[in-house]
Design a protein around this motif. Structure first.
Motif, PDB file in Angstrom:
ATOM      1  N   ALA A 238       0.817  -1.210   0.000  1.00 12.95           N
ATOM      2  CA  ALA A 238       0.000   0.000   0.000  1.00 12.95           C
ATOM      3  C   ALA A 238       0.852   1.261   0.000  1.00 12.95           C
ATOM      4  O   ALA A 238       0.432   2.297  -0.522  1.00 12.95           O
ATOM      5  CB  ALA A 238      -0.930  -0.006   1.210  1.00 12.95           C
ATOM      6  N   LEU A 239       2.054   1.179   0.559  1.00 13.06           N
ATOM      7  CA  LEU A 239       2.942   2.334   0.586  1.00 13.06           C
ATOM      8  C   LEU A 239       3.688   2.527  -0.733  1.00 13.06           C
ATOM      9  O   LEU A 239       4.363   3.536  -0.913  1.00 13.06           O
ATOM     10  CB  LEU A 239       3.951   2.184   1.734  1.00 13.06           C
ATOM     11  N   GLY A 240       3.580   1.553  -1.627  1.00 17.66           N
ATOM     12  CA  GLY A 240       4.132   1.737  -2.964  1.00 17.66           C
ATOM     13  C   GLY A 240       5.154   0.740  -3.432  1.00 17.66           C
ATOM     14  O   GLY A 240       5.619   0.824  -4.578  1.00 17.66           O
ATOM     15  N   SER A 241       5.509  -0.232  -2.616  1.00 15.85           N
ATOM     16  CA  SER A 241       6.494  -1.235  -3.044  1.00 15.85           C
ATOM     17  C   SER A 241       5.865  -2.273  -3.958  1.00 15.85           C
ATOM     18  O   SER A 241       4.682  -2.624  -3.818  1.00 15.85           O
ATOM     19  CB  SER A 241       7.084  -1.957  -1.826  1.00 15.85           C
ATOM     20  N   GLU A 242       6.676  -2.787  -4.878  1.00 20.85           N
ATOM     21  CA  GLU A 242       6.326  -3.992  -5.620  1.00 20.85           C
ATOM     22  C   GLU A 242       6.722  -5.166  -4.728  1.00 20.85           C
ATOM     23  O   GLU A 242       7.902  -5.398  -4.486  1.00 20.85           O
ATOM     24  CB  GLU A 242       7.079  -4.055  -6.943  1.00 20.85           C
ATOM     25  N   VAL A 243       5.733  -5.897  -4.222  1.00 19.68           N
ATOM     26  CA  VAL A 243       5.983  -6.912  -3.200  1.00 19.68           C
ATOM     27  C   VAL A 243       5.861  -8.320  -3.793  1.00 19.68           C
ATOM     28  O   VAL A 243       4.876  -8.635  -4.465  1.00 19.68           O
ATOM     29  CB  VAL A 243       5.010  -6.763  -2.018  1.00 19.68           C
ATOM     30  N   THR A 244       6.876  -9.129  -3.516  1.00 15.67           N
ATOM     31  CA  THR A 244       6.839 -10.555  -3.832  1.00 15.67           C
ATOM     32  C   THR A 244       6.928 -11.332  -2.529  1.00 15.67           C
ATOM     33  O   THR A 244       7.786 -11.049  -1.689  1.00 15.67           O
ATOM     34  CB  THR A 244       8.017 -10.961  -4.736  1.00 15.67           C
ATOM     35  N   MET A 245       6.023 -12.294  -2.345  1.00 18.03           N
ATOM     36  CA  MET A 245       6.054 -13.142  -1.157  1.00 18.03           C
ATOM     37  C   MET A 245       6.502 -14.539  -1.540  1.00 18.03           C
ATOM     38  O   MET A 245       5.959 -15.137  -2.482  1.00 18.03           O
ATOM     39  CB  MET A 245       4.681 -13.210  -0.491  1.00 18.03           C
ATOM     40  N   LEU A 246       7.470 -15.070  -0.815  1.00 19.11           N
ATOM     41  CA  LEU A 246       7.964 -16.427  -1.023  1.00 19.11           C
ATOM     42  C   LEU A 246       7.567 -17.265   0.178  1.00 19.11           C
ATOM     43  O   LEU A 246       8.030 -17.043   1.301  1.00 19.11           O
ATOM     44  CB  LEU A 246       9.485 -16.417  -1.184  1.00 19.11           C
ATOM     45  N   VAL A 247       6.686 -18.234  -0.053  1.00 26.15           N
ATOM     46  CA  VAL A 247       6.122 -19.034   1.032  1.00 26.15           C
ATOM     47  C   VAL A 247       6.525 -20.486   0.816  1.00 26.15           C
ATOM     48  O   VAL A 247       6.208 -21.080  -0.226  1.00 26.15           O
ATOM     49  CB  VAL A 247       4.585 -18.909   1.078  1.00 26.15           C
ATOM     50  N   ARG A 248       7.206 -21.052   1.784  1.00 32.48           N
ATOM     51  CA  ARG A 248       7.701 -22.424   1.639  1.00 32.48           C
ATOM     52  C   ARG A 248       6.569 -23.434   1.544  1.00 32.48           C
ATOM     53  O   ARG A 248       6.646 -24.406   0.800  1.00 32.48           O
ATOM     54  CB  ARG A 248       8.606 -22.768   2.826  1.00 32.48           C
TER      55      ARG A 248
END
Length: 479
Positions: free
Chosen positions: A198-208
């Motif tokens: 929401a603050l503007g980052s391009e977010v990638t989540m890596l979930v095992r």
């Protein structure tokens, strides 16, 4: 305090919320008490976890709610005012100063020694002060270890060289990274992914694993994952980090090797991969214990393997329920227990008694401040079944609740009630949806109070509120 040696009834190591509450309760029991802290009074929760993370998330969730209200959507279409959000976060943590906490300790007559405290044999703590001095503290009755936890980092080569984020950097950063990779699928991971996207980052989540929020009802993680993806988070399951390296220079990117053979570049990488106890350097070896491990306690928070019962471990460090509010609950139990034993008074260890932490196993509440919010207390359906209960699971979609329609157009949410059929009581409740965090206490009272389901018919929810879901659940139960 400048004395090199002092004797107290109780010595508390760690001045986070848990240690502060232990000290408050032992002092209220008439015991002289000193607390030792090497960082800021108020600890992880006040300065690097609960308070700053919720300060970052509050504008995010308020905007999400406003966008679902007719007449407000156009008013909140623009981006968040990032400097204002950071300024609010800084105010909430008092700009990382703890003078108000010191004033509070003085108000309850608890002494403070700043420095690194280590056990030095039974009932003894030696503190190395920031100035390099030494203060020896002797405890007549008890030492309480309240040192909490820190991020459990994966065993990766060169990890210390890449300036990685933990929860501390994630809640304290003053610039928005263009690309943020979040490693993990638990509470910290989903909350920080929500905030920074929401603050503007391009977010990638890596979930095992193959889902989020694995300790909660499965639908909770599914609904959070759905919204994260709708907001543009690149959510990848079944993948872990195999290598990390940062390019040279202050703005060098992090190159991340993945278990599926792929590679990912990010400006920052956040490891939200669990917690480990801060017991590696508190002198456990001087009393025959192994440094670095969790401290196993009984239900009065005595460390079980220490003779004479003088050592207590309260809060996250005992691995019972790793949440601030639960640690404070434990402190409110442990303090009076220490006081009772010091005065030769009986200790009441009956279930739900004043000296036993029954809620640690039966009624632990938790809120995940994502969009949608997740709130739960007690057992999941699987946990209840594994405990040998004969259970009935009752679900209801919030779309059938008038208050949810009033709260937001297109409200999406789900409620679950887990009933122990043999006792006729509710043993677990989960709510998922916008604005449901403040509903959790009612569920906690139901579970902790072991309120008969039939009596709940007489607890009338006001119309039209989201809490009317209780009536819908009870109607579904009766059929």
């Amino acid at each position: 305090m400048n004395d090199t040696s002092r004797t107290y009834d109780v010595v508390v190591i760690g001045a986070g919320p848990v240690g502060e509450n232990v000290a408050d309760r032992t002092r209220a029991a008439g015991l002289s008490t000193v607390i030792v802290e090497k960082e800021l009074l108020g600890g992880e929760c006040s300065f690097w976890a609960c308070e700053p993370s919720k300060a970052l998330l509050r504008p995010v969730l308020a905007r999400a709610d406003a966008r679902r209200v007719p007449g407000l959507k156009r008013a909140v279409e623009g981006p968040l005012d990032v400097p204002a959000v950071f300024a609010h976060r800084d105010d909430m943590v008092n700009h990382w100063h703890d003078e108000d906490q010191v004033e509070w300790l003085n108000s309850v007559s608890v002494d403070l020694v700043r420095g690194h405290g280590r056990l030095d044999g039974p009932r003894q703590v030696v503190v190395t002060t920031p100035e390099g001095g030494t203060v020896r503290l002797d405890a007549r009755h008890a030492v309480a270890v309240c040192t909490g936890t820190r991020t459990a980092l994966p065993d990766l080569p060169r990890l210390d060289d890449i300036r990685h984020w933990t929860n501390r950097e994630a809640t304290g950063a003053d610039a928005v990274p263009r690309r943020l990779t979040v490693v993990g699928g638990g509470v910290v991971a989903v909350e920080m992914a929500t905030a920074w996207r929401a603050l503007g980052s391009e977010v990638t989540m890596l979930v095992r694993g193959d889902c989020l929020l694995t300790r909660m009802e499965p639908f909770a993680g599914e609904m959070v994952a759905e919204t994260l993806r709708e907001h543009g988070v690149d959510l990848r399951f079944g993948v872990s980090v195999t290598s990390v390296a940062r390019e040279e220079g202050p703005d060098g990117a992090v190159r991340i090797g993945l278990s599926d053979g792929g590679q990912l570049d990010a400006d920052e990488i956040l490891f939200a991969t669990g917690r480990t106890p801060q017991t590696d350097d508190i002198g456990l070896e001087t009393i025959g214990l192994t440094p670095g491990g969790w401290l196993t306690v009984d239900d009065t928070f005595r460390v079980t393997v220490v003779e004479d019962g003088w050592l207590y471990a309260v809060g996250d460090v005992n691995h019972r329920a790793l949440m601030t509010h639960q640690g404070k609950y434990q402190a409110r139990i442990a303090g009076p227990v220490i006081g009772a034993r010091a005065h030769g008074e009986p200790v009441d260890t009956q279930r739900w008694g004043p000296h036993i932490a029954t809620a640690d196993s039966a009624a632990v509440p938790q809120v995940v401040f994502t969009d949608p919010e997740v709130a739960s207390v007690g057992l999941t359906a699987r946990e209840a079944e594994n405990a040998g209960m004969r259970v009935k699971v009752v679900d209801h979609d919030f779309r059938g609740v008038a208050g949810a329609h009033q709260y937001a157009v297109g409200y999406r949410g789900k409620a679950r009630m887990v009933i122990d059929l043999d006792r006729g009581t509710v043993v677990g409740v989960t709510f998922v949806g916008p604005g449901i965090a403040e509903m959790l206490y009612s569920a906690t009272v139901v579970v902790a109070g072991e309120v008969p389901v039939e009596r709940l018919w007489h607890a009338v929810p006001a119309f039209p509120t989201i809490s009317e879901v209780w009536l819908r659940l009870l109607e579904a139960h009766r059929g």
